[in-house]
Write a protein that holds these residues in place. Sequence first.
Motif, PDB file in Angstrom:
ATOM      1  N   ARG A  58       0.829  -1.203   0.000  1.00  0.00           N
ATOM      2  CA  ARG A  58       0.000   0.000   0.000  1.00  0.00           C
ATOM      3  C   ARG A  58       0.868   1.259   0.000  1.00  0.00           C
ATOM      4  NH1 ARG A  58      -5.294  -0.653   0.727  1.00  0.00           N
ATOM      5  NH2 ARG A  58      -5.572   1.434   1.581  1.00  0.00           N
ATOM      6  N   SER A 113     -10.813  -8.515   1.010  1.00  0.00           N
ATOM      7  CA  SER A 113     -11.713  -7.377   0.811  1.00  0.00           C
ATOM      8  C   SER A 113     -10.987  -6.257   0.074  1.00  0.00           C
ATOM      9  CB  SER A 113     -12.232  -6.863   2.160  1.00  0.00           C
ATOM     10  OG  SER A 113     -12.920  -7.879   2.867  1.00  0.00           O
ATOM     11  N   ASP A 114     -11.775  -5.316  -0.401  1.00  0.00           N
ATOM     12  CA  ASP A 114     -11.217  -4.169  -1.127  1.00  0.00           C
ATOM     13  C   ASP A 114     -11.223  -2.961  -0.192  1.00  0.00           C
ATOM     14  OD1 ASP A 114     -10.550  -2.099  -2.810  1.00  0.00           O
ATOM     15  OD2 ASP A 114     -11.804  -2.785  -4.467  1.00  0.00           O
ATOM     16  N   ASP A 154      -9.601  -0.213  -0.424  1.00  0.00           N
ATOM     17  CA  ASP A 154      -9.668   1.059  -1.149  1.00  0.00           C
ATOM     18  C   ASP A 154     -11.113   1.419  -1.479  1.00  0.00           C
ATOM     19  OD1 ASP A 154      -6.936   1.446  -1.086  1.00  0.00           O
ATOM     20  OD2 ASP A 154      -6.600   0.392  -2.973  1.00  0.00           O
ATOM     21  N   ALA A 155     -11.914   0.418  -1.863  1.00  0.00           N
ATOM     22  CA  ALA A 155     -13.322   0.691  -2.143  1.00  0.00           C
ATOM     23  C   ALA A 155     -14.056   1.108  -0.877  1.00  0.00           C
ATOM     24  CB  ALA A 155     -13.978  -0.549  -2.758  1.00  0.00           C
ATOM     25  N   HIS A 156     -13.727   0.474   0.238  1.00  0.00           N
ATOM     26  CA  HIS A 156     -14.348   0.841   1.507  1.00  0.00           C
ATOM     27  C   HIS A 156     -13.960   2.264   1.912  1.00  0.00           C
ATOM     28  CE1 HIS A 156     -15.897   0.616   5.534  1.00  0.00           C
ATOM     29  NE2 HIS A 156     -14.695   0.821   6.043  1.00  0.00           N
TER      30      HIS A 156
END
Length: 408
Positions: free
Chosen positions: A99, A301-302, A304-306
């Motif tokens: 990240r 899980s994503d 970045d989307a969260h």
Amino acid sequence: MLSAASAPANATSTTPSVPAPATASRLANVGSSPVREILALTARPEVISFAGGLPAPELFDIAGIRAAYDRVLAESPQTALQYSTTEGDPDLRTAVAARLTARELPTDADDLLVTTGSQQALTLLTTALVEPGSVVLVEDPCYLAALQTFGFAGARVVPVPTDDQGIIPEALEEIAAREKATLLYIVPTFQNPTGRTLPAERRHAVAEAAARHGFWIVEDDPYGELRYDGERVPAIAADPAAADRTVLLGSFSKVMAPGLRLGYLRAPAGLRRACVIAKQAADLHTSTIDQAAAARYLRDSDLDAHVAVMRAAYQERRDAMLDGLPGALPEGSRWNRPEGGMFIWVTLPAGHDATALLKTAVGHEVAYVPGAPFFCGEPDPGAMRLSFTTHSADEIREGLRRLAKSFA
């Protein structure tokens, strides 16, 4: 005759009582956090609180986090519930490194130490670097818990003046030239308490000052992913002038969940090893199962989307607060428009004392944090910090209506 083991519990001792030792002298000049005290006073559900820098609980990805724990406990329970290495879960460090690298800060897993929140990372660094009497430079105003940490270490904390763009390079240069500083602590992106972001040219000036005067930079970045406007500014740690003397602190508290108490530090090898030793003395290692669950969450899980969902919600709340401030505050008040983070910094006009007004505001069932405790130098009595992340836009509008009554 009664044995010692069978003597009555209420038997009176004839041994003279000597008082137990007092608490350590390092506590003498370190007070409790005013923010924590305000949170305790405003815990009633009817109070709309702009005081705490709390993520919105309804935005936690509870299902995703629960699934991560379930998978860890189903697939590797004996490892997840066992002692672990001090450096941290390899999978989690690998994910964090990826990240950071994606944010133009090339990082390997071995560059990182996982900590019990980024607050522990700051404590470990202070243990490793700061002797009693060491000079620590801080922005003025500054994050309160950092001031507590340096106070416990017996540091001589020297404030560096700031303006609406953050720390002033010329002031830093002048102070660093006359003070043999050990480190500079700075939150350059969406700073706590002011929400300010240090421009790229000032970041480079900070990096060059550290190289020229020989102090460490501790760059705290808990809010960097919560940007709503503008362009991302590179980390100070990415500047070649300061690469060998900058420690980056990061946290999952604002983007995943603060209750996990997961943070990390990225530091040059020698200093990182010193922090590992300090952590071994502090808690051996951060919770194994929480690290494993976070690593699994990042894999399945994503995030970045969260975070994008969080940013959209927080931007709406920031805008609601900015729109409502003109009607809530007395004429002559000033405030900034942060491009991200959690806080708006307000300065009331001359003659207003934010600390004295807080009791009146709480009487109207709204709260904020007075700005004075954040200052290491001369405090501004009219300053106040407003957090916009915890409540919905409608609640913010109602809270500002209540706040306006405090000035009536």
